[in-house]
Every structure is written in C-alpha cells, then in structure tokens.
Design a protein around this motif. Structure first.
Motif, PDB file in Angstrom:
ATOM      1  N   PRO A 252      45.088 111.571  56.964  1.00 37.77           N
ATOM      2  CA  PRO A 252      44.633 112.963  56.994  1.00 37.77           C
ATOM      3  C   PRO A 252      44.644 113.616  55.605  1.00 37.77           C
ATOM      4  O   PRO A 252      43.955 114.615  55.391  1.00 37.77           O
ATOM      5  N   LEU A 253      45.403 113.046  54.680  1.00 37.75           N
ATOM      6  CA  LEU A 253      45.456 113.583  53.322  1.00 37.75           C
ATOM      7  C   LEU A 253      44.405 112.947  52.396  1.00 37.75           C
ATOM      8  O   LEU A 253      44.446 113.136  51.181  1.00 37.75           O
ATOM      9  N   LEU A 254      43.514 112.175  52.977  1.00 38.70           N
ATOM     10  CA  LEU A 254      42.375 111.556  52.303  1.00 38.70           C
ATOM     11  C   LEU A 254      42.552 111.253  50.826  1.00 38.70           C
ATOM     12  O   LEU A 254      43.204 110.271  50.485  1.00 38.70           O
ATOM     13  N   GLU A 255      41.991 112.081  49.928  1.00 37.40           N
ATOM     14  CA  GLU A 255      41.997 111.724  48.504  1.00 37.40           C
ATOM     15  C   GLU A 255      43.398 111.687  47.913  1.00 37.40           C
ATOM     16  O   GLU A 255      43.668 110.916  46.989  1.00 37.40           O
ATOM     17  N   TYR A 256      44.321 112.492  48.456  1.00 39.66           N
ATOM     18  CA  TYR A 256      45.688 112.507  47.918  1.00 39.66           C
ATOM     19  C   TYR A 256      46.381 111.167  48.199  1.00 39.66           C
ATOM     20  O   TYR A 256      47.021 110.593  47.320  1.00 39.66           O
TER      21      TYR A 256
END
Length: 268
Positions: A252-256
């Motif tokens: 859910p934090l994709l790019e992080y």
C-alpha cells in the motif's frame, strides 16, 4: 540486474505521465499498469506513455475477474477477452502480462490444471494470431482456493513454454508463513531453473509486498514493515542466484516500499 518499480501509479503522482517523473526521481525503473478492475487505457495512450517513459519498463496486470476454470463457457470466454484486451494495450508499451488463472471451484487439481492449460493455450494462439508482442505470465496465487501454487505454476509454464510471475508474498501467505526464509526462497529459485531453464532466472517478473494471511491464505497486502514476510531473504536469494528482471512492489506504500526494496537489494 533487477529493476524495481510500483504496481500502478505512485501515491505522489496524479496519472501515469506524472508517475514516470516520480519513478525517475526515485531511481525506480518500472511500473505495472493495474487493470485489475478493468482495462481502462486506450492503445494510443499506451504508445505515448512508452515514448514519454523513455526506458521505464511497463508491464500489465489483467483484470481480477478471470477464471479459466469456470463452469460456464460464457465466463471463460469473457475471461479470455479481458486478457486479450490487456494484451492489445500492453503491446504498445510493454511486454509482461500478469494474470491469475482461476479457481478450483469444486473440481480436483488435475482437472483444473488441464482446463486452465487448454484455455491458456487458446489465449496464446490468439496473441500469436494478432501478432501481439507480449509475454503471458501466470502468477503464483495467495489463496488456497485459487489455482497457482508454485508447482502448478511451474508445470503450466513448462508445458506451454512460457514464464511465470513469481509473487513471493503470495507463496508465503499460501503456506501460512512456512515458506519465509533464505533456504526456502533458494529452493523456489532452484526449482524454477531446473524446470524452466536459466531463462526463468534471467528474465523474472516478481511481485513483493507485506501481506496478511489467515486459514485460506492471503487476506490483504500490507506495508513491508507491518508484515512478518521476510522480503530481505527473498532479495538475498535473488542476488545470490544473480537473478535479472523486474520487481514490482504491491505494498500500500507503493513507491516508498519500492525504494526500500531497492535500497535493501543494493546494500546486500
């Protein structure tokens, strides 16, 4: 060499074009187009995206409403149409087409395998007839009700001479946490190489995220650090096998979390 990216548009971007700017600013090199609720993109848009991306590796995830083992022929036909629709868009910007093959329903594993194999062959023939330059990749699935444990996925790929999408998080969830250490991940990679050849290690498409599981396997994706999934050992195994390809972060934090995966990999 592994290239890391996101499953869909990063959280800090408004659309696919802004996504490319964000990815490049973070030294990420890939994005999977998420058509899980339907194929929303036009072919012309995909061509422009590739041109603007200038080196970004695009892949696509076909809609979730797919069951190549459905009892009703209409559902099978609609499943095939959705995959072909995904392929027509992807042909203009990328190569790897990920899909969930289907569910067992009340059928035994052998019958399910044979039906899914037959219908996947039909898709491959359509892709070939349409001259679409995409690679169909059945994904290892996270729920015990779904076709797609590691052995089934490898067997399907072996018989149809295609390559898989290996979702290590799904494998972990499906095993209810048992497959979660360096040796277990190495065994998977060795099994891939033994059955599908060196190409399966040198041309991988991988999904990673934190994940929560229950009695039936996967429940939901989580941020990497909110899960017990041992992504560090996955990355270590991939590095030790000298694996190449794409790693797509579905957290859910994709790019992080994609950056976290990249940094972890580079520090190994």
């Amino acid at each position: 060499m592994l290239i890391f990216g996101t499953a869909g548009v990063p959280l800090t971007a408004k659309d696919e074009f802004k996504a490319i700017d964000v990815l490049k600013s973070l030294n990420l090199g890939a994005m999977e187009l998420e058509f899980v609720k339907g194929v929303y993109m036009k072919e012309d848009y995909a061509r422009k995206l590739k041109e603007y991306g200038n080196g970004i590796v695009f892949s696509a995830h076909a809609p979730h409403y797919i069951n190549l083992n459905a009892n009703e022929e209409e559902k099978v036909e609609n499943s095939i149409k959705r995959i072909i629709k995904t392929a027509k868009v992807l042909h203009n910007c990328g190569r790897n087409l990920v899909f969930h093959p289907g569910y067992y329903l009340k059928n035994n594993k052998e019958d399910t395998f044979n039906k899914i194999k037959s219908n996947t062959q039909r898709i491959l023939e359509k892709i070939n007839n349409l001259k679409l330059n995409v690679l169909l990749r059945p994904e290892t699935t996270g729920r015990t009700s779904q076709f797609g444990d590691i052995d089934e996925t490898i067997a399907l790929c072996s018989e149809l001479e295609i390559l898989p999408c290996i979702d290590f998080s799904h494998i972990y969830a499906r095993s209810k946490g048992k497959i979660n250490d360096y040796n277990s991940f190495c065994k998977i990679l060795q099994k891939l190489e033994d059955n599908l050849g060196k190409e399966a290690i040198k041309d991988m498409h991988i999904h990673l995220s934190g994940i929560e599981y229950g009695k039936g396997g996967e429940r939901r994706h989580l941020p990497l650090d909110e899960s017990n999934f041992n992504y560090r050992d996955v990355l270590k195994a991939l590095k030790d096998f000298d694996a190449s390809g794409t790693v797509i972060c579905e957290s859910p934090l994709l790019e992080y979390d994609a950056v976290k995966l990249l940094k972890t990999y580079l520090e190994l």
